[in-house]
Design a protein around this motif. Structure first.
Motif, PDB file in Angstrom:
ATOM      1  N   ASP A 276       0.838  -1.198   0.000  1.00 28.52           N
ATOM      2  CA  ASP A 276       0.000   0.000   0.000  1.00 28.52           C
ATOM      3  C   ASP A 276       0.875   1.251   0.000  1.00 28.52           C
ATOM      4  N   ALA A 277       0.411   2.273  -0.737  1.00 23.52           N
ATOM      5  CA  ALA A 277       1.136   3.532  -0.733  1.00 23.52           C
ATOM      6  C   ALA A 277       1.026   4.183   0.632  1.00 23.52           C
ATOM      7  N   GLU A 278       2.049   4.939   0.981  1.00 24.44           N
ATOM      8  CA  GLU A 278       2.052   5.588   2.292  1.00 24.44           C
ATOM      9  C   GLU A 278       2.961   6.803   2.272  1.00 24.44           C
ATOM     10  N   ILE A 279       2.866   7.557   3.366  1.00 27.65           N
ATOM     11  CA  ILE A 279       3.763   8.686   3.574  1.00 27.65           C
ATOM     12  C   ILE A 279       4.320   8.553   4.979  1.00 27.65           C
ATOM     13  N   THR A 280       5.631   8.577   5.099  1.00 23.67           N
ATOM     14  CA  THR A 280       6.275   8.350   6.391  1.00 23.67           C
ATOM     15  C   THR A 280       7.181   9.505   6.746  1.00 23.67           C
ATOM     16  N   GLN A 281       7.219   9.806   8.023  1.00 23.65           N
ATOM     17  CA  GLN A 281       8.072  10.862   8.540  1.00 23.65           C
ATOM     18  C   GLN A 281       9.057  10.279   9.543  1.00 23.65           C
ATOM     19  N   SER A 282      10.249  10.861   9.580  1.00 26.40           N
ATOM     20  CA  SER A 282      11.219  10.461  10.590  1.00 26.40           C
ATOM     21  C   SER A 282      12.104  11.657  10.956  1.00 26.40           C
ATOM     22  N   PRO A 283      12.533  11.734  12.246  1.00 26.79           N
ATOM     23  CA  PRO A 283      12.112  10.851  13.316  1.00 26.79           C
ATOM     24  C   PRO A 283      10.693  11.173  13.784  1.00 26.79           C
ATOM     25  N   ARG A 284      10.117  10.379  14.651  1.00 29.47           N
ATOM     26  CA  ARG A 284       8.812  10.682  15.203  1.00 29.47           C
ATOM     27  C   ARG A 284       8.918  11.697  16.338  1.00 29.47           C
ATOM     28  N   HIS A 285      10.014  11.628  17.052  1.00 26.22           N
ATOM     29  CA  HIS A 285      10.260  12.566  18.147  1.00 26.22           C
ATOM     30  C   HIS A 285      11.722  12.998  18.083  1.00 26.22           C
TER      31      HIS A 285
ATOM     32  N   THR B   3      18.956  24.810  20.912  1.00 25.56           N
ATOM     33  CA  THR B   3      18.865  26.082  20.198  1.00 25.56           C
ATOM     34  C   THR B   3      20.119  26.308  19.373  1.00 25.56           C
ATOM     35  N   GLY B   4      19.928  26.717  18.129  1.00 26.30           N
ATOM     36  CA  GLY B   4      21.046  27.024  17.256  1.00 26.30           C
ATOM     37  C   GLY B   4      21.507  25.880  16.368  1.00 26.30           C
ATOM     38  N   ARG B   5      21.085  24.686  16.653  1.00 27.02           N
ATOM     39  CA  ARG B   5      21.506  23.526  15.848  1.00 27.02           C
ATOM     40  C   ARG B   5      20.673  23.444  14.570  1.00 27.02           C
ATOM     41  N   GLN B   6      21.279  22.872  13.545  1.00 26.08           N
ATOM     42  CA  GLN B   6      20.548  22.589  12.312  1.00 26.08           C
ATOM     43  C   GLN B   6      19.857  21.235  12.450  1.00 26.08           C
ATOM     44  N   VAL B   7      18.615  21.189  12.047  1.00 23.22           N
ATOM     45  CA  VAL B   7      17.825  19.963  12.174  1.00 23.22           C
ATOM     46  C   VAL B   7      17.138  19.689  10.848  1.00 23.22           C
ATOM     47  N   THR B   8      17.113  18.429  10.450  1.00 23.20           N
ATOM     48  CA  THR B   8      16.400  18.044   9.238  1.00 23.20           C
ATOM     49  C   THR B   8      15.369  16.973   9.561  1.00 23.20           C
ATOM     50  N   LEU B   9      14.155  17.217   9.138  1.00 22.76           N
ATOM     51  CA  LEU B   9      13.065  16.256   9.294  1.00 22.76           C
ATOM     52  C   LEU B   9      12.790  15.623   7.935  1.00 22.76           C
ATOM     53  N   ALA B  10      12.679  14.306   7.929  1.00 19.24           N
ATOM     54  CA  ALA B  10      12.499  13.593   6.669  1.00 19.24           C
ATOM     55  C   ALA B  10      11.029  13.295   6.400  1.00 19.24           C
ATOM     56  N   CYS B  11      10.698  13.305   5.112  1.00 20.17           N
ATOM     57  CA  CYS B  11       9.362  12.935   4.664  1.00 20.17           C
ATOM     58  C   CYS B  11       9.499  12.137   3.369  1.00 20.17           C
ATOM     59  N   HIS B  12       8.898  10.960   3.332  1.00 22.72           N
ATOM     60  CA  HIS B  12       9.003  10.062   2.179  1.00 22.72           C
ATOM     61  C   HIS B  12       7.626   9.527   1.828  1.00 22.72           C
ATOM     62  N   GLN B  13       7.243   9.673   0.549  1.00 22.71           N
ATOM     63  CA  GLN B  13       5.930   9.167   0.141  1.00 22.71           C
ATOM     64  C   GLN B  13       6.062   8.222  -1.047  1.00 22.71           C
ATOM     65  N   THR B  14       5.210   7.232  -1.052  1.00 26.50           N
ATOM     66  CA  THR B  14       5.213   6.245  -2.138  1.00 26.50           C
ATOM     67  C   THR B  14       3.926   6.342  -2.952  1.00 26.50           C
ATOM     68  N   TRP B  15       3.212   7.451  -2.821  1.00 26.14           N
ATOM     69  CA  TRP B  15       1.995   7.669  -3.617  1.00 26.14           C
ATOM     70  C   TRP B  15       2.332   8.112  -5.046  1.00 26.14           C
ATOM     71  N   ASN B  16       3.573   8.523  -5.264  1.00 27.84           N
ATOM     72  CA  ASN B  16       3.983   9.103  -6.552  1.00 27.84           C
ATOM     73  C   ASN B  16       3.251  10.430  -6.821  1.00 27.84           C
ATOM     74  N   HIS B  17       2.963  11.152  -5.735  1.00 31.68           N
ATOM     75  CA  HIS B  17       2.327  12.448  -5.868  1.00 31.68           C
ATOM     76  C   HIS B  17       3.361  13.504  -6.217  1.00 31.68           C
ATOM     77  N   ASN B  18       2.966  14.441  -7.083  1.00 28.46           N
ATOM     78  CA  ASN B  18       3.862  15.552  -7.402  1.00 28.46           C
ATOM     79  C   ASN B  18       3.890  16.587  -6.275  1.00 28.46           C
ATOM     80  N   ASN B  19       2.759  16.764  -5.590  1.00 25.11           N
ATOM     81  CA  ASN B  19       2.622  17.848  -4.613  1.00 25.11           C
ATOM     82  C   ASN B  19       2.923  17.358  -3.208  1.00 25.11           C
ATOM     83  N   MET B  20       3.806  18.057  -2.526  1.00 22.91           N
ATOM     84  CA  MET B  20       4.143  17.739  -1.142  1.00 22.91           C
ATOM     85  C   MET B  20       4.164  19.013  -0.317  1.00 22.91           C
TER      86      MET B  20
END
Lengths: 111, 110
Positions: free
Chosen positions: B1-10, B15-32
């Motif tokens: 099944d297609a899904e959209i997942t985020q990581s990390p969950r928590h 303060t001051g650090r660079q942070v990256t939140l991931a998002c991955h989808q398998t719907w093959n949607h153009n819009n995010m």
């Protein structure tokens, strides 16, 4: 700036009754209208969307749209305790642009 | 099944650090999309993308950036984390009609 207004509630409804949720929006160019349900600590999930004036029914849910009054509503018939959640109204200009959300109405169905 | 997942969950960061939140989808949607949800403010749009190499600012984009190098992923970067960015972040994807949301990332900046 698009604005979407909802009464934050809580709205308390007895089990088996009809719950009526309302939403107004500011942008007359809005074309698509959505109702999302969000349980505490969970992500929003789509219940219904509507594009045209009038009513759209899906099971126990009915969405109503009045573009002249810039008003959208969601009716939930035969309310169940599992319907207790926050209901988010969202509007879009159409196509791919992001949704503008209201702050949500907290609905409580009392057994 | 297609899904959209985020990581990390928590995540807790300083303060001051660079942070990256991931998002991955398998719907093959153009819009995010990336939203943040705060008590009293509801869901607010941060950034969105219509396709590869396309990014656009939303209502509350200051202090955030995104990049879209492929269809599946739209990472959200906080350049220098601030306490005001403590929030729950939701990623969503859409074919142009209904949007599907990831599970959310709860970010705390201390």
């Amino acid at each position: 700036q698009k604005e979407v207004e909802q009464n934050s509630g809580p709205l308390s409804v007895p089990e088996g009754a009809i719950a009526s949720l309302n939403c107004t929006y500011s942008d007359r160019g809005s074309q698509s209208f959505f109702w999302y349900r969000q349980y505490s600590g969970k992500s929003p999930e789509l219940i219904m969307f509507i594009y045209s004036n009038g009513d759209k029914e899906d099971g126990r849910f009915t969405a109503q749209l009045n573009k002249a009054s810039q008003y959208v509503s969601l009716l939930i018939r035969d309310s169940q305790p599992s319907d207790s959640a926050t209901y988010l109204c969202a509007v879009s200009g159409g196509g791919a642009d992001g949704l503008t959300f209201g702050k949500g109405t907290h609905l409580i169905i009392q057994p | 099944d297609a899904e959209i997942t985020q990581s990390p969950r928590h995540k807790i960061t300083e303060t001051g650090r660079q942070v990256t939140l991931a998002c991955h989808q398998t719907w093959n949607h153009n819009n995010m999309f990336w939203y943040r949800q705060d008590l009293g403010h509801g869901l607010r749009l941060i950034h969105y993308s219509y396709g590869v190499q396309d990014t656009n600012k939303g209502e509350v984009s200051d202090g955030y950036s995104v990049s879209r190098s492929n269809t599946e992923d739209l990472p959200l970067t906080l350049e220098s984390a601030a306490s005001s960015q403590t929030s729950v972040y939701f990623c969503a994807s859409s074919s142009g009609i209904e949007a599907f949301f990831g599970q959310g990332t709860r970010l705390t900046v201390v």
